[in-house]
Design an enzyme around this catalytic site. Structure first.
Site, PDB file in Angstrom:
ATOM      1  N   SER A  91      32.316   6.183   4.474  1.00  0.00           N
ATOM      2  CA  SER A  91      32.034   7.639   5.099  1.00  0.00           C
ATOM      3  C   SER A  91      33.438   8.252   5.475  1.00  0.00           C
ATOM      4  O   SER A  91      33.996   7.704   5.895  1.00  0.00           O
ATOM      5  CB  SER A  91      31.573   8.124   6.911  1.00  0.00           C
ATOM      6  N   GLY A 141      34.654   0.963   4.194  1.00  0.00           N
ATOM      7  CA  GLY A 141      35.256   0.348   3.590  1.00  0.00           C
ATOM      8  C   GLY A 141      36.878   0.992   4.453  1.00  0.00           C
ATOM      9  O   GLY A 141      37.832   1.607   3.617  1.00  0.00           O
ATOM     10  N   LEU A 167      37.139  -5.500  12.425  1.00  0.00           N
ATOM     11  CA  LEU A 167      36.846  -5.279  14.041  1.00  0.00           C
ATOM     12  C   LEU A 167      35.316  -5.030  14.427  1.00  0.00           C
ATOM     13  O   LEU A 167      35.131  -5.519  15.196  1.00  0.00           O
ATOM     14  CB  LEU A 167      37.141  -3.789  13.606  1.00  0.00           C
ATOM     15  N   PRO A 188      60.388 -17.150  14.492  1.00  0.00           N
ATOM     16  CA  PRO A 188      60.539 -17.053  12.472  1.00  0.00           C
ATOM     17  C   PRO A 188      58.929 -18.120  11.842  1.00  0.00           C
ATOM     18  O   PRO A 188      58.454 -18.655  12.768  1.00  0.00           O
ATOM     19  CB  PRO A 188      61.642 -18.108  12.454  1.00  0.00           C
ATOM     20  N   ALA A 242      38.866  -4.032   6.755  1.00  0.00           N
ATOM     21  CA  ALA A 242      38.206  -5.099   6.301  1.00  0.00           C
ATOM     22  C   ALA A 242      36.924  -4.771   4.802  1.00  0.00           C
ATOM     23  O   ALA A 242      36.957  -6.234   3.984  1.00  0.00           O
ATOM     24  CB  ALA A 242      37.294  -5.303   7.721  1.00  0.00           C
ATOM     25  N   VAL A 256      45.810   1.960  11.953  1.00  0.00           N
ATOM     26  CA  VAL A 256      46.608   1.316  12.304  1.00  0.00           C
ATOM     27  C   VAL A 256      46.373  -0.168  11.488  1.00  0.00           C
ATOM     28  O   VAL A 256      45.760  -0.180  11.054  1.00  0.00           O
ATOM     29  CB  VAL A 256      47.428   0.906  13.723  1.00  0.00           C
ATOM     30  N   LYS A 307      58.332  -9.390   5.438  1.00  0.00           N
ATOM     31  CA  LYS A 307      58.613 -10.302   7.512  1.00  0.00           C
ATOM     32  C   LYS A 307      58.907 -11.671   7.325  1.00  0.00           C
ATOM     33  O   LYS A 307      58.297 -12.050   6.456  1.00  0.00           O
ATOM     34  CB  LYS A 307      57.083  -9.122   7.710  1.00  0.00           C
TER      35      LYS A 307
END
Ligand SMILES: Cc1cc2nc3c(=O)[nH]c(=O)nc-3n(C[C@H](O)[C@H](O)[C@H](O)COP(=O)(O)OP(=O)(O)OC[C@H]3O[C@@H](n4cnc5c(N)ncnc54)[C@H](O)[C@@H]3O)c2cc1C
Length: 509
Positions: A41, A14, A335, A98, A17, A49, A80
């Site tokens: 968990s 959780g 990941l 940019p 992703a 991060v 951004k």
């Protein structure tokens, strides 16, 4: 049994992703009669991060019906407009990558062909002067383009800096409203069918058994469901992207948040600075063959804008991806699928891309090899295209003297990149492969910014006389400068539409 129809999806993990996947799938699953649950968990936690994004994230949020102001407030986000790269091409040099596009097409020919021609004729106007994003970024300006703002403001392309933990929590609310069941618990074992090798169930520490038809591995670097044999070999790209460690620390924000990420090259890697509303995120990505963890932390702490707000968080990673993103009845997203260092903020985008592909290839049956093969092909392409663009940043450098930079400058690069760099350098030509993420603006910004810009241009650009060319380029600069000057500041925009509540930090130092 693998002929079974998919009736239940289990998401393992959780983090960003897991909850992005849950929120996106939950838009359809309930109404399609498919049960969806997520196991995570709290004791294990998330990577913690991941704060800078790229423009397609707005599309993801819009598909979920998210109100942008509410999202910005809830995640302490800022806007951004691109990334400033410092010391990458050479020491004491900087350039801006940019979002959006440079200049305007002239007679159906790309702007940059004319710009290159003018530059080779001795003109010294930088690419930044032709980018509304770069002009606004350096002046601290921002507006969310609306249809009635006109075509020039409509060129402003944006993404967000946000707190990824808050984003996951925000998406969790949406997913739970849509019927996703969250199960708290530590996964101890993955139970597979002895013949098929397909995942039958997850066993939790509490002995609870969670059965399902389709499993999504969002367990981060642990890759609980897809590591080892199941996911095939790890396709390792460390020889092209050697950074393998990071140390991150948030600090107090000093002054108004700037609407861009900053990436500063260091002797064995680079440092990020990401302004949020309540703090500034910082991290130092480096290669442990060339620098120790202590040294990396010292460099990071010596180069913060303000006081650190927490202890340093050290992370290790491997650059590359699992050979198989989807294997049997298990798809890895996030990941667990692979990692490319955060230089161009592409990880959350790869999650979004994986989810979009899964939705369009969503299997009717537990065993769906055709969908699986197509998914794997598309994801592999995504990773490879982004990989090449990241390598460009290291290869196209004039930095010399630091063993790390000497090594990446001299390394052999993939053939696909050699061809692209040569074409761009020799004649300013660029072609996107298939659904490649980064376009001409990005490649040109980095190549030119690091001294690898075009040395030739398309002869068709000679159709415009030097006088007309000078006038056209001058007009473009004028229109863009005037537009940027008239926009509100980024801080004023946030204050007016999406200011987040203040947060109290207990400094650990
Ligand atoms: C140094 C660094 C900087 C980054 N910067 C950026 C950036 O600027 N922009 C960007 O787009 N991306 C960035 N990323 C990537 C980004 O952080 C991740 O893509 C994103 O957070 C998704 O992580 P995840 O959900 O896959 O994994 P995680 O956040 O690690 O979540 C894993 C989940 O699995 C659960 N889990 C694991 N094991 C078990 C178990 N046994 N039982 C139950 N649950 C379990 C955990 O509790 C957690 O909920 C960065 C990554 C790193 C390492």
């Amino acid at each position: 049994m693998t002929d079974r129809v998919v009736r239940k999806i289990v998401i393992a993990g959780g983090g960003t992703a897991g909850w992005m996947t849950a929120a996106a799938l939950s838009k359809f699953t309930g109404r399609a009669g498919i049960e969806l649950c997520l196991v995570e968990s709290e004791a294990i936690g998330t990577v913690g991060v991941g704060e800078a994004t790229i423009p397609p994230i707005s599309g993801f949020n819009a598909q979920l019906g998210i109100d942008e102001n509410e999202f910005v407030r809830a995640t302490q986000a800022t806007y951004k407009l691109g990334i400033e790269f410092v010391d990458w091409g050479g020491l004491n040099e900087r350039y801006f990558h940019p979002f959006g596009t440079y200049g305007f097409e002239l007679e159906g020919i790309n702007f940059h062909q004319f710009w290159t021609k003018a530059r080779l004729n001795g003109e010294h106007h930088s690419l930044d002067e032709y980018s509304l994003n770069a002009l606004c970024a350096y002046q601290g300006k921002f507006i969310r383009p609306e249809p009635d703002h006109g075509a020039v403001v409509g060129r402003l392309a944006y993404a967000f800096h946000f707190d990824a933990g808050l984003y996951a929590a925000f998406l969790r609310q949406i997913a739970e409203i849509n019927g996703v069941k969250r199960i708290e618990g530590k996964i101890e074992k993955v139970v597979r069918g002895s013949e098929s090798g397909f995942v039958d169930a997850l066993m939790l520490e509490s002995d609870r058994r969670i059965e399902g038809d389709l499993f999504i591995d969002c367990t981060g670097f642990r890759s609980l469901l897809t590591k080892g044999e199941a996911g095939g070999q790890f396709v390792d790209w460390a020889h092209w992207l050697p950074a393998n460690r990071a140390v991150a620390v948030p600090c107090e924000r000093i002054g108004d948040p700037q609407p861009f990420t900053r990436s500063t090259a260091r002797s064995a890697g680079w440092q990020w600075r990401i302004p949020l509303q309540h703090r500034t995120g910082n991290g130092h990505v480096y290669c442990d063959e060339f620098m120790s963890a202590d040294e990396a932390e010292t460099i990071l702490l010596d180069n913060l804008d303000g006081k650190p707000l927490a202890g340093a968080n050290h992370l290790r990673f491997r650059t590359g991806h699992r050979e198989h993103f989807w294997v049997g009845n298990c798809v890895s997203i996030g990941l667990s699928a692979g990692f490319l260092e955060p230089l161009e903020s592409t990880s959350i985008h790869l999650i979004q891309s994986g989810i979009a592909k899964l939705i369009s290839l969503f299997p009717r049956k537990v065993n769906s090899p055709r969908e699986q093969n197509e998914y794997n092909r598309l994801m592999r392409d995504d990773f490879e295209h982004i990989r090449d663009f990241l390598i460009l940043h290291y290869k196209a450098t004039k930095r010399a003297g630091d063993p790390f930079w000497d090594c990446v400058r001299e390394m052999e690069v993939p053939d696909s990149l050699t061809q692209k760099m040569a074409l761009l350098r020799e004649s300013g030509r660029f072609f996107k492969y298939d659904a490649e993420l980064f376009d001409l603006t990005s490649w040109l910004a980095v190549a030119e910014g690091q001294g690898w810009g075009p040395e030739g241009y398309n002869p068709m650009a000679d159709a415009l006389s030097d006088k007309n060319l000078g006038q056209s380029l001058g007009n473009m600069r004028g229109v863009l400068a005037k537009t940027a000057a008239a926009l509100p500041t980024h801080q004023a925009f946030i204050k007016r539409y999406c200011k987040a509540p203040p947060v109290a930090f207990e400094s650990t130092r």
